[in-house]
Write an enzyme that holds these catalytic residues in place. Sequence first.
Site, PDB file in Angstrom:
ATOM      1  N   VAL A  91      -6.222  -4.102  -2.897  1.00  0.00           N
ATOM      2  CA  VAL A  91      -5.361  -5.203  -3.360  1.00  0.00           C
ATOM      3  C   VAL A  91      -3.925  -4.685  -3.547  1.00  0.00           C
ATOM      4  CG1 VAL A  91      -7.293  -6.379  -4.477  1.00  0.00           C
ATOM      5  CG2 VAL A  91      -5.883  -4.809  -5.816  1.00  0.00           C
ATOM      6  N   GLU A 162      -4.319   5.134   2.108  1.00  0.00           N
ATOM      7  CA  GLU A 162      -4.109   4.767   3.509  1.00  0.00           C
ATOM      8  C   GLU A 162      -2.700   5.177   3.936  1.00  0.00           C
ATOM      9  OE1 GLU A 162      -6.267   3.689   5.835  1.00  0.00           O
ATOM     10  OE2 GLU A 162      -4.478   4.223   6.950  1.00  0.00           O
ATOM     11  N   LYS A 221      -0.539  10.617  -1.872  1.00  0.00           N
ATOM     12  CA  LYS A 221      -0.067   9.374  -1.234  1.00  0.00           C
ATOM     13  C   LYS A 221       1.370   9.067  -1.673  1.00  0.00           C
ATOM     14  CE  LYS A 221       0.369   5.548   0.778  1.00  0.00           C
ATOM     15  NZ  LYS A 221       0.626   5.442   2.202  1.00  0.00           N
ATOM     16  N   VAL A 271      20.125   0.696   8.827  1.00  0.00           N
ATOM     17  CA  VAL A 271      20.703  -0.130   7.762  1.00  0.00           C
ATOM     18  C   VAL A 271      19.945   0.078   6.435  1.00  0.00           C
ATOM     19  CG1 VAL A 271      19.338  -2.055   8.663  1.00  0.00           C
ATOM     20  CG2 VAL A 271      21.270  -2.550   7.187  1.00  0.00           C
ATOM     21  N   CYS A 277       6.368  -0.745   0.635  1.00  0.00           N
ATOM     22  CA  CYS A 277       5.858   0.410  -0.104  1.00  0.00           C
ATOM     23  C   CYS A 277       6.853   1.497  -0.490  1.00  0.00           C
ATOM     24  CB  CYS A 277       4.695   1.017   0.659  1.00  0.00           C
ATOM     25  SG  CYS A 277       3.293  -0.099   0.686  1.00  0.00           S
ATOM     26  N   ARG A 347       8.641  -7.915   3.939  1.00  0.00           N
ATOM     27  CA  ARG A 347       8.794  -7.482   2.546  1.00  0.00           C
ATOM     28  C   ARG A 347       9.863  -6.388   2.432  1.00  0.00           C
ATOM     29  NH1 ARG A 347       2.548  -6.576   0.997  1.00  0.00           N
ATOM     30  NH2 ARG A 347       2.528  -5.853   3.149  1.00  0.00           N
TER      31      ARG A 347
HETATM   32  P1  NAD Z   1      -1.209  -7.397   0.676  1.00  0.00           P
HETATM   33  O1  NAD Z   1      -0.439  -8.109  -0.370  1.00  0.00           O
HETATM   34  O2  NAD Z   1      -0.945  -7.664   2.128  1.00  0.00           O
HETATM   35  O3  NAD Z   1      -2.777  -7.683   0.458  1.00  0.00           O
HETATM   36  C1  NAD Z   1      -3.406  -7.606  -0.777  1.00  0.00           C
HETATM   37  C2  NAD Z   1      -4.433  -8.745  -0.857  1.00  0.00           C
HETATM   38  O4  NAD Z   1      -5.224  -8.564  -2.029  1.00  0.00           O
HETATM   39  C3  NAD Z   1      -3.825 -10.139  -0.971  1.00  0.00           C
HETATM   40  O5  NAD Z   1      -4.256 -10.935   0.121  1.00  0.00           O
HETATM   41  C4  NAD Z   1      -4.333 -10.666  -2.318  1.00  0.00           C
HETATM   42  O6  NAD Z   1      -4.626 -12.053  -2.294  1.00  0.00           O
HETATM   43  C5  NAD Z   1      -5.590  -9.861  -2.505  1.00  0.00           C
HETATM   44  N1  NAD Z   1      -6.031  -9.757  -3.898  1.00  0.00           N
HETATM   45  C6  NAD Z   1      -5.295  -9.412  -4.987  1.00  0.00           C
HETATM   46  N2  NAD Z   1      -6.078  -9.387  -6.088  1.00  0.00           N
HETATM   47  C7  NAD Z   1      -7.326  -9.745  -5.692  1.00  0.00           C
HETATM   48  C8  NAD Z   1      -8.574  -9.890  -6.372  1.00  0.00           C
HETATM   49  N3  NAD Z   1      -8.677  -9.650  -7.678  1.00  0.00           N
HETATM   50  N4  NAD Z   1      -9.634 -10.279  -5.650  1.00  0.00           N
HETATM   51  C9  NAD Z   1      -9.540 -10.514  -4.323  1.00  0.00           C
HETATM   52  N5  NAD Z   1      -8.389 -10.377  -3.622  1.00  0.00           N
HETATM   53  C10 NAD Z   1      -7.299  -9.994  -4.298  1.00  0.00           C
HETATM   54  O7  NAD Z   1      -1.050  -5.846   0.372  1.00  0.00           O
HETATM   55  P2  NAD Z   1      -1.147  -4.625   1.414  1.00  0.00           P
HETATM   56  O8  NAD Z   1       0.141  -4.456   2.134  1.00  0.00           O
HETATM   57  O9  NAD Z   1      -2.404  -4.734   2.179  1.00  0.00           O
HETATM   58  O10 NAD Z   1      -1.221  -3.406   0.391  1.00  0.00           O
HETATM   59  C11 NAD Z   1      -2.378  -3.155  -0.361  1.00  0.00           C
HETATM   60  C12 NAD Z   1      -2.282  -1.757  -0.963  1.00  0.00           C
HETATM   61  O11 NAD Z   1      -2.225  -0.788   0.087  1.00  0.00           O
HETATM   62  C13 NAD Z   1      -1.041  -1.518  -1.814  1.00  0.00           C
HETATM   63  O12 NAD Z   1      -1.383  -0.672  -2.879  1.00  0.00           O
HETATM   64  C14 NAD Z   1      -0.093  -0.780  -0.865  1.00  0.00           C
HETATM   65  O13 NAD Z   1       0.789   0.057  -1.555  1.00  0.00           O
HETATM   66  C15 NAD Z   1      -1.055   0.034  -0.046  1.00  0.00           C
HETATM   67  N6  NAD Z   1      -0.590   0.391   1.306  1.00  0.00           N
HETATM   68  C16 NAD Z   1       0.039  -0.536   2.086  1.00  0.00           C
HETATM   69  C17 NAD Z   1       0.427  -0.214   3.384  1.00  0.00           C
HETATM   70  C18 NAD Z   1       1.118  -1.199   4.275  1.00  0.00           C
HETATM   71  O14 NAD Z   1       1.518  -0.815   5.370  1.00  0.00           O
HETATM   72  N7  NAD Z   1       1.281  -2.457   3.893  1.00  0.00           N
HETATM   73  C19 NAD Z   1       0.134   1.052   3.886  1.00  0.00           C
HETATM   74  C20 NAD Z   1      -0.518   1.975   3.064  1.00  0.00           C
HETATM   75  C21 NAD Z   1      -0.884   1.623   1.774  1.00  0.00           C
HETATM   76  C1  UGA Z   2       5.232   3.641   5.583  1.00  0.00           C
HETATM   77  C2  UGA Z   2       4.659   5.006   5.955  1.00  0.00           C
HETATM   78  O1  UGA Z   2       5.206   5.420   7.206  1.00  0.00           O
HETATM   79  C3  UGA Z   2       3.146   4.963   6.049  1.00  0.00           C
HETATM   80  O2  UGA Z   2       2.629   6.267   6.293  1.00  0.00           O
HETATM   81  C4  UGA Z   2       2.579   4.430   4.719  1.00  0.00           C
HETATM   82  O3  UGA Z   2       1.178   4.302   4.802  1.00  0.00           O
HETATM   83  C5  UGA Z   2       3.192   3.070   4.427  1.00  0.00           C
HETATM   84  O4  UGA Z   2       4.642   3.199   4.373  1.00  0.00           O
HETATM   85  C6  UGA Z   2       2.777   2.506   3.101  1.00  0.00           C
HETATM   86  O5  UGA Z   2       2.358   3.230   2.228  1.00  0.00           O
HETATM   87  O6  UGA Z   2       2.950   1.298   2.994  1.00  0.00           O
HETATM   88  P1  UGA Z   2       5.745   1.389   6.901  1.00  0.00           P
HETATM   89  O7  UGA Z   2       6.558   1.064   5.705  1.00  0.00           O
HETATM   90  O8  UGA Z   2       4.761   0.402   7.380  1.00  0.00           O
HETATM   91  O9  UGA Z   2       4.923   2.746   6.645  1.00  0.00           O
HETATM   92  O10 UGA Z   2       6.693   1.722   8.142  1.00  0.00           O
HETATM   93  P2  UGA Z   2       7.642   2.976   8.491  1.00  0.00           P
HETATM   94  O11 UGA Z   2       7.518   3.235   9.927  1.00  0.00           O
HETATM   95  O12 UGA Z   2       7.424   4.105   7.588  1.00  0.00           O
HETATM   96  O13 UGA Z   2       9.082   2.367   8.247  1.00  0.00           O
HETATM   97  C7  UGA Z   2       9.558   2.071   6.943  1.00  0.00           C
HETATM   98  C8  UGA Z   2      11.018   1.677   7.007  1.00  0.00           C
HETATM   99  O14 UGA Z   2      11.829   2.807   7.322  1.00  0.00           O
HETATM  100  C9  UGA Z   2      11.331   0.629   8.078  1.00  0.00           C
HETATM  101  O15 UGA Z   2      12.268  -0.271   7.581  1.00  0.00           O
HETATM  102  C10 UGA Z   2      11.903   1.460   9.203  1.00  0.00           C
HETATM  103  O16 UGA Z   2      12.750   0.719  10.041  1.00  0.00           O
HETATM  104  C11 UGA Z   2      12.665   2.520   8.420  1.00  0.00           C
HETATM  105  N1  UGA Z   2      12.893   3.775   9.188  1.00  0.00           N
HETATM  106  C12 UGA Z   2      11.847   4.509   9.620  1.00  0.00           C
HETATM  107  C13 UGA Z   2      14.194   4.200   9.405  1.00  0.00           C
HETATM  108  O17 UGA Z   2      15.160   3.541   8.998  1.00  0.00           O
HETATM  109  N2  UGA Z   2      14.392   5.381  10.077  1.00  0.00           N
HETATM  110  C14 UGA Z   2      13.361   6.140  10.530  1.00  0.00           C
HETATM  111  O18 UGA Z   2      13.621   7.212  11.130  1.00  0.00           O
HETATM  112  C15 UGA Z   2      12.053   5.699  10.297  1.00  0.00           C
END
Ligand code: NAD
Ligand code: UGA
Length: 463
Positions: A91, A162, A221, A271, A277, A347
């Site tokens: 979540v 992740e 992480k 930019v 995240c 986001r």
């Molecule tokens: P997201 O907002 O896309 O998805 C989270 C989902 O969880 C939502 O759809 C929400 O409705 C649901 N949720 C919340 N509370 C709930 C509950 N009690 N029961 C059932 N569903 C519930 O978020 P995300 O981008 O998938 O990120 C999730 C986690 O993973 C965060 O901690 C984030 O930091 C981490 N993470 C994200 C990324 C990424 O690229 N987005 C990469 C690595 C790690």
């Molecule tokens: C990042 C990490 O790369 C993942 O390993 C991690 O799991 C994730 O955050 C997370 O925890 O959510 P993400 O944010 O999806 O992934 O994408 P990135 O490729 O890391 O880019 C992040 C931002 O940095 C983007 O706006 C991208 O345009 C910018 N960026 C990236 C730069 O401006 N310069 C670069 O050289 C690389």
Amino acid sequence: MKVTKICCIGAGYVGGPTMAIIAQKCPQIQVTVVDLNAERIAAWNDEDVNNIPIYEPGLSEIVKEARGRNLFFSTEVDAAIDAADMIFISVNTPTKTYGKGKGMAADLKYIELCARQIARVSKSNKIVVEKSTLPVRTAEAIKSILDNTGNGVKFQILSNPEFLAEGTAVQDLLQPDRILIGGDTTEEGQKAIQALVEVYANWVPENKILTTNVWSSELSKLTANAFLAQRISSINAMSELCEKTGADVNEVARAIGMDSRIGPKFLKASVGFGGSCFQKDILNLVYIAKSYGLHEVADYWEQVIIMNDHQKRRFSGNIVKTLYNTVSDKKIAFLGWAFKKDTNDTRESAAIYVADDLINENATLAIYDPKVSHKKVLADLDYLETRATSVNAERVQSFGNPYQACEGAHAVAVLTEWDEFVTYDWQKIYEAMQKPAFVFDGRNILDKTSLEKIGFVYQAIGS
Ligand code: NAD
Ligand code: UGA
């Protein structure tokens, strides 16, 4: 212990793709992804697999293959928890917007709700896996909630953060640099770790599966994201210096990246980084450091965010300055709104903040992004609460075609590095724009020489 049924709570950017890959690679395991958001679940179940709620190259094909076979999306959270022997918590963990730690700490209310629900529903022993990004030592809080249910069920808690990046999620999941699993050092803890190792071993070589204690895994992480973001802020800091000195940031990045100790990745000046995240995780790290009284550590990492905010403001400020110090009622075309290419995720996209600054200067904006709707653009601006919704709606239009967006514009600003922007007919765009026609390339993706030959005034970050 062999895992046969997995439940994942949270069908978002992480839960959806991660579980789709597990289901594809482990046909013997039944995977159910649950979410409170009925609309999101309905979209994951949409008959037309192109309508799944998350755009990631290659994802719809995998969902098509596994959905209905051993991959299920449902709103019935209790039933899925009850049936599973392993539960992933995936979540959202946003920055707190209230109370102690407001604007810094991670809001763990959704995590706690999950833990309480698992505690209430479970009738058999389960392994609970932290997939969300969490502050170090969160597993302790989860354990305390789960151990106090009074119904005799035993839980093991693992941390399995992740590392996928959006836009390349499928590739990152299929061929991860590493899988990190943290667990208790007790015998039961080690058995739980092994159960999860066996899931991943269906497609990940065992030498890439790293096991640690829970706290190392949780902290790794946050550390990984902090290091990645720090590289971007470092090169962006240099980009400003390049602009003052005649150095070219792309050349500097290339020169330093060839040092094998530095490496070439994550050195693209921009930019500013966006995404859900980096900022949230660094703020959380800063908060944790402060809460242990480690002020120098906190200040060191906070600077990464300060630099990133500066870069976004600097970009919008430069547009205003270059357009003769006024953009009032001038049309600025935005190419890109997503925070990076190949995703529909907006986001914390830098585009939002650049747009906000320019609207403050009374500019009108014409947006084109191949994957982002006008509704989303307006929602992102309204979320900032800088001005009345009606003003955003008046000042911002979106177009389904880049040429229309640039028609009559005084300047084009490139906010996302979508590949297609490079292949546009820039001569045609030039002819349709006001003169002099400016291009502000926030991603350094366009070719300066050919644009200048057409007649554009071209400015990139860092040169
Ligand atoms: P997201 O907002 O896309 O998805 C989270 C989902 O969880 C939502 O759809 C929400 O409705 C649901 N949720 C919340 N509370 C709930 C509950 N009690 N029961 C059932 N569903 C519930 O978020 P995300 O981008 O998938 O990120 C999730 C986690 O993973 C965060 O901690 C984030 O930091 C981490 N993470 C994200 C990324 C990424 O690229 N987005 C990469 C690595 C790690
Ligand atoms: C990042 C990490 O790369 C993942 O390993 C991690 O799991 C994730 O955050 C997370 O925890 O959510 P993400 O944010 O999806 O992934 O994408 P990135 O490729 O890391 O880019 C992040 C931002 O940095 C983007 O706006 C991208 O345009 C910018 N960026 C990236 C730069 O401006 N310069 C670069 O050289 C690389």
